[in-house]
Design a protein around this motif. Structure first.
Motif, mmCIF file in Angstrom:
data_model
loop_
_atom_site.group_PDB
_atom_site.id
_atom_site.type_symbol
_atom_site.label_atom_id
_atom_site.label_comp_id
_atom_site.label_asym_id
_atom_site.label_seq_id
_atom_site.Cartn_x
_atom_site.Cartn_y
_atom_site.Cartn_z
ATOM 1 N N ALA A 45 12.962 44.465 -9.510
ATOM 2 C CA ALA A 45 13.722 43.271 -9.886
ATOM 3 C C ALA A 45 14.880 43.055 -8.919
ATOM 4 C CB ALA A 45 14.231 43.401 -11.317
ATOM 5 N N ALA A 46 15.557 44.120 -8.525
ATOM 6 C CA ALA A 46 16.655 44.000 -7.568
ATOM 7 C C ALA A 46 16.133 43.519 -6.212
ATOM 8 C CB ALA A 46 17.378 45.333 -7.417
ATOM 9 N N ASP A 47 14.985 44.046 -5.788
ATOM 10 C CA ASP A 47 14.391 43.616 -4.520
ATOM 11 C C ASP A 47 13.997 42.139 -4.565
ATOM 12 O OD1 ASP A 47 14.704 46.186 -3.574
ATOM 13 O OD2 ASP A 47 12.585 46.746 -3.817
ATOM 14 N N VAL A 48 13.402 41.719 -5.674
ATOM 15 C CA VAL A 48 12.999 40.311 -5.823
ATOM 16 C C VAL A 48 14.233 39.415 -5.831
ATOM 17 C CG1 VAL A 48 11.997 38.651 -7.456
ATOM 18 C CG2 VAL A 48 10.815 40.792 -6.963
ATOM 19 N N ASP A 49 15.281 39.843 -6.509
ATOM 20 C CA ASP A 49 16.516 39.059 -6.561
ATOM 21 C C ASP A 49 17.116 38.907 -5.166
ATOM 22 O OD1 ASP A 49 18.536 37.623 -7.940
ATOM 23 O OD2 ASP A 49 19.826 39.410 -7.936
ATOM 24 N N ALA A 89 15.512 39.137 -2.304
ATOM 25 C CA ALA A 89 14.616 38.299 -1.513
ATOM 26 C C ALA A 89 14.796 36.820 -1.870
ATOM 27 C CB ALA A 89 13.163 38.727 -1.712
ATOM 28 N N ALA A 90 14.989 36.528 -3.142
ATOM 29 C CA ALA A 90 15.191 35.138 -3.568
ATOM 30 C C ALA A 90 16.506 34.601 -3.014
ATOM 31 C CB ALA A 90 15.176 35.049 -5.091
ATOM 32 N N ASP A 91 17.553 35.424 -3.042
ATOM 33 C CA ASP A 91 18.834 34.998 -2.479
ATOM 34 C C ASP A 91 18.701 34.726 -0.982
ATOM 35 O OD1 ASP A 91 20.034 35.197 -4.954
ATOM 36 O OD2 ASP A 91 20.975 37.142 -4.557
ATOM 37 N N GLU A 92 17.996 35.599 -0.286
ATOM 38 C CA GLU A 92 17.805 35.427 1.156
ATOM 39 C C GLU A 92 16.990 34.166 1.449
ATOM 40 O OE1 GLU A 92 15.633 37.786 4.819
ATOM 41 O OE2 GLU A 92 16.504 38.980 3.183
ATOM 42 N N ALA A 93 15.950 33.930 0.670
ATOM 43 C CA ALA A 93 15.126 32.737 0.866
ATOM 44 C C ALA A 93 15.930 31.471 0.594
ATOM 45 C CB ALA A 93 13.893 32.791 -0.034
ATOM 46 N N ALA A 94 16.776 31.494 -0.417
ATOM 47 C CA ALA A 94 17.606 30.332 -0.733
ATOM 48 C C ALA A 94 18.600 30.064 0.394
ATOM 49 C CB ALA A 94 18.342 30.549 -2.047
ATOM 50 N N ALA A 95 19.181 31.132 0.949
ATOM 51 C CA ALA A 95 20.125 30.964 2.058
ATOM 52 C C ALA A 95 19.417 30.402 3.286
ATOM 53 C CB ALA A 95 20.791 32.298 2.385
ATOM 54 N N GLU A 96 18.225 30.900 3.571
ATOM 55 C CA GLU A 96 17.457 30.385 4.712
ATOM 56 C C GLU A 96 17.073 28.921 4.507
ATOM 57 O OE1 GLU A 96 14.159 33.044 5.257
ATOM 58 O OE2 GLU A 96 15.431 34.680 5.967
ATOM 59 N N ALA A 97 16.698 28.558 3.299
ATOM 60 C CA ALA A 97 16.341 27.173 3.001
ATOM 61 C C ALA A 97 17.560 26.263 3.151
ATOM 62 C CB ALA A 97 15.762 27.060 1.597
ATOM 63 N N GLU A 98 18.713 26.724 2.700
ATOM 64 C CA GLU A 98 19.948 25.941 2.828
ATOM 65 C C GLU A 98 20.304 25.741 4.308
ATOM 66 O OE1 GLU A 98 23.191 23.715 1.780
ATOM 67 O OE2 GLU A 98 21.714 24.514 0.389
ATOM 68 N N GLU A 99 20.153 26.807 5.088
ATOM 69 C CA GLU A 99 20.436 26.721 6.523
ATOM 70 C C GLU A 99 19.483 25.741 7.216
ATOM 71 O OE1 GLU A 99 20.315 29.633 10.426
ATOM 72 O OE2 GLU A 99 20.762 30.524 8.471
ATOM 73 N N ALA A 100 18.205 25.826 6.871
ATOM 74 C CA ALA A 100 17.222 24.915 7.470
ATOM 75 C C ALA A 100 17.508 23.470 7.082
ATOM 76 C CB ALA A 100 15.812 25.308 7.039
ATOM 77 N N THR A 101 17.918 23.258 5.845
ATOM 78 C CA THR A 101 18.248 21.911 5.379
ATOM 79 C C THR A 101 19.462 21.368 6.130
ATOM 80 O OG1 THR A 101 17.374 22.423 3.189
ATOM 81 C CG2 THR A 101 18.874 20.544 3.341
ATOM 82 N N THR A 102 20.466 22.207 6.307
ATOM 83 C CA THR A 102 21.669 21.800 7.030
ATOM 84 C C THR A 102 21.338 21.459 8.479
ATOM 85 O OG1 THR A 102 23.048 23.185 5.609
ATOM 86 C CG2 THR A 102 24.000 22.519 7.708
ATOM 87 N N GLU A 103 20.514 22.290 9.120
ATOM 88 C CA GLU A 103 20.113 22.021 10.505
ATOM 89 C C GLU A 103 19.345 20.700 10.612
ATOM 90 O OE1 GLU A 103 17.875 25.420 11.818
ATOM 91 O OE2 GLU A 103 19.641 26.732 11.834
ATOM 92 N N ALA A 104 18.434 20.469 9.687
ATOM 93 C CA ALA A 104 17.643 19.236 9.710
ATOM 94 C C ALA A 104 18.532 18.014 9.485
ATOM 95 C CB ALA A 104 16.550 19.299 8.659
ATOM 96 N N GLU A 105 19.456 18.122 8.535
ATOM 97 C CA GLU A 105 20.355 16.990 8.262
ATOM 98 C C GLU A 105 21.240 16.712 9.473
ATOM 99 O OE1 GLU A 105 24.072 15.785 5.342
ATOM 100 O OE2 GLU A 105 22.718 17.377 4.706
ATOM 101 N N ALA A 106 21.737 17.762 10.125
ATOM 102 C CA ALA A 106 22.583 17.570 11.309
ATOM 103 C C ALA A 106 21.803 16.877 12.416
ATOM 104 C CB ALA A 106 23.122 18.917 11.787
#
Length: 90
Positions: A54-58, A60-77
């Motif tokens: 559960a800790a590993d999944v949590d 991984a989910a946090d890391e995936a969310a951060a990567e998605a946010e970064e990709a969204t910011t790059e695309a918007e810029a």
């Protein structure tokens, strides 16, 4: 004659069971106690593994969310011709 043989066989079987029943009961009790202890240990191990997973999944989910946010910011810029800092503030 047949009834006598049958009665004798039943009596011998009953005496045999009575003679070993105490040791059999002790052995069965020990087996049950051992099985219960093994089950408890296995459940504890499974619980620990589930907690770690559960800790590993949590994480991984946090890391995936951060990567998605970064990709969204790059695309918007890129789309709005602005810096990533400006895009992140929008």
């Amino acid at each position: 004659m047949r009834k006598i043989v049958l009665a004798s066989a039943i009596a011998v079987s009953a005496l045999g069971l009575a003679a070993c029943s105490e040791s059999t009961e002790d052995a069965a009790g020990d087996t049950v106690d051992s099985a219960a202890a093994d089950t408890e240990a296995n459940l504890d191990a499974v619980g620990e593994e589930l907690d770690e997973t559960a800790a590993d999944v949590d994480a991984a989910a946090d890391e995936a969310a951060a990567e998605a946010e970064e990709a969204t910011t790059e695309a918007e810029a890129e789309i709005e011709n602005e810096s990533e800092t400006e895009a992140a503030n929008d």
